[in-house]
Design a protein around this motif. Structure first.
Motif, PDB file in Angstrom:
ATOM      1  N   ARG A 174       0.832  -1.208   0.000  1.00  0.00           N
ATOM      2  CA  ARG A 174       0.000   0.000   0.000  1.00  0.00           C
ATOM      3  C   ARG A 174       0.868   1.259   0.000  1.00  0.00           C
ATOM      4  O   ARG A 174       0.624   2.195  -0.759  1.00  0.00           O
ATOM      5  CB  ARG A 174      -0.924   0.007   1.210  1.00  0.00           C
ATOM      6  N   SER A 175       1.862   1.294   0.862  1.00  0.00           N
ATOM      7  CA  SER A 175       2.686   2.498   0.976  1.00  0.00           C
ATOM      8  C   SER A 175       3.589   2.687  -0.238  1.00  0.00           C
ATOM      9  O   SER A 175       3.904   3.819  -0.612  1.00  0.00           O
ATOM     10  CB  SER A 175       3.545   2.435   2.252  1.00  0.00           C
TER      11      SER A 175
ATOM     12  N   ASP B  40       0.882   3.578  -3.280  1.00  0.00           N
ATOM     13  CA  ASP B  40      -0.150   4.592  -3.044  1.00  0.00           C
ATOM     14  C   ASP B  40       0.525   5.801  -2.412  1.00  0.00           C
ATOM     15  O   ASP B  40       0.905   5.775  -1.242  1.00  0.00           O
ATOM     16  CB  ASP B  40      -1.246   4.027  -2.130  1.00  0.00           C
TER      17      ASP B  40
ATOM     18  N   PHE C  42      -0.825   7.072   0.979  1.00  0.00           N
ATOM     19  CA  PHE C  42      -0.947   6.141   2.105  1.00  0.00           C
ATOM     20  C   PHE C  42      -0.620   6.826   3.428  1.00  0.00           C
ATOM     21  O   PHE C  42       0.335   7.595   3.527  1.00  0.00           O
ATOM     22  CB  PHE C  42       0.005   4.964   1.900  1.00  0.00           C
TER      23      PHE C  42
ATOM     24  N   GLN D 209      -3.901  -4.431  -4.099  1.00  0.00           N
ATOM     25  CA  GLN D 209      -3.396  -3.066  -3.991  1.00  0.00           C
ATOM     26  C   GLN D 209      -2.377  -2.783  -5.096  1.00  0.00           C
ATOM     27  O   GLN D 209      -2.360  -1.702  -5.689  1.00  0.00           O
ATOM     28  CB  GLN D 209      -2.730  -2.863  -2.628  1.00  0.00           C
TER      29      GLN D 209
END
Length: 352
Positions: free
Chosen positions: A85-86, A89, A92, A139
């Motif tokens: 995710r980080s 994104d 995030f 993701q």
């Protein structure tokens, strides 16, 4: 290959993997310049813990040593999801529920260390691991089309392919047999994991990371007389005519209002290959995500409408839809992130 040679090779692989992961964790934690660094450091610690936990003889370790290693190893499924995710994104942010998810999964490992192996515990850990791996894959794929950073797009392909394959193999082995993996299977597991960890580590810390990790905007272009760093890969300059044509489409024709506008459709409108348009928006205008690029124009139009006394009676939803947003929720979140105010607060302050 006899058992002694297998044991020696397995030990060497595990020792090398643990050493590499501890080094990567230290580097990423020390250089925490983006939201992805700390999750990456924790994932590296989890991989090192897994290399120890899956070794033969781990069950004979003293409980006080075994428990933290097992918790780090088991909870790494959550950390890998957060890392994905980080990494992919740019918006995030950490949330307390992330820590709770890790604590719950790590807690199952602690229970197993205290009370011994239980069938339901092993099944719960295996299914949870698979679930978080699928979330990480989802993701990774979710924003694939909107990602403008080419090195990061290639890293997605590797993580999806290698990560999915490794997880499927591991889950199939756990569900298919209650017995520990044999020496050959354990060696193959370490070899596969070492290759994956080595490639990802090299991509994160072995090459310039500006194109993979960083803020939502890329740094300004270097001066015309600046010399490239030794070993740097030179890329052709962005075509100024393409930037001009793109700005014309966005400001004069307002194509950002079109429903479902994709970078492929925009490239078709401009008559250029998609990769050239990606590079132009990323390197020429400084955006890492196509949706963020579109929202700049949408938000500018919405702010002008909200500040216009003649449009004071117009509902906020109508303004959002006219600017190209598909619903009120995403508009409110994007507006608040960009201005620090809700659309209603912005309008009230502008018209006061």
């Amino acid at each position: 290959m006899d058992a002694s040679a297998l044991h020696t090779l397995d030990f060497a692989l595990r020792a090398g993997l643990v050493t590499l992961m501890l080094f990567v964790a230290a580097v990423l934690w020390r250089d925490a310049r983006s939201p992805a660094y700390k999750p990456g450091a924790l994932v590296a610690l989890g991989v090192a813990a897994y290399a120890l936990q899956s070794a033969s003889g781990f069950s004979s370790w003293p409980p006080l040593w075994r428990a933290p290693v097992a918790m780090l190893s088991t909870g790494n499924a959550v950390m890998f999801w957060l890392f994905a995710r980080s990494l992919f994104d740019d918006d995030f942010r950490w949330h307390p529920l992330h820590g709770l998810a890790w604590a719950l999964l790590a807690g199952l490992a602690l229970v197993m260390c205290v009370f011994g192996p239980r069938l339901w515990l092993g099944l719960a850990i295996t299914l949870a691991t698979l679930g978080f791996a699928l979330l990480a894959v989802a993701q990774t794929l979710a924003s694939w089309r909107a990602d403008l950073v080419e090195r990061r797009r290639r890293l997605r392909v590797f993580i999806v392919g290698a990560g999915t394959l490794y997880t499927v193999v591991q889950v199939a082995q756990r569900l298919g047999s209650a017995e520990p993996a044999g020496p050959v299977a354990a060696l193959a597991d370490m070899a596969m994991l070492s290759v994956i960890a080595g490639v990802v580590s090299w991509r994160l810390i072995g090459v310039p990371a500006d194109g993979v990790l960083g803020s939502a905007r890329v740094p300004p272009a270097p001066a015309a007389d600046a010399r490239p760093e030794p070993g740097a890969i030179s890329e052709p300059p962005v075509d100024p005519a393409l930037i001009t044509a793109l700005e014309c489409l966005m400001t004069e024709q307002r194509v950002y209002r079109e429903e479902g506008l994709t970078i492929a459709r925009l490239a078709e409108r401009l008559g250029v290959p998609e990769y050239k348009l990606r590079r132009a928006i990323n390197q020429g205008l400084g955006y890492r995500n196509f949706n963020v690029f579109l929202n700049r124009y949408r938000l500018d139009e919405a702010k002008a409408a909200l500040a216009d006394p003649a449009q004071a009676p117009v509902p906020v939803l109508t303004i959002a839809l006219d600017a190209g947003f598909q619903s009120l929720g995403p508009f409110n979140r994007a507006f608040k992130a960009a201005t620090g105010q809700t659309p209603t607060e912005f309008r009230k302050a502008a018209l006061a």
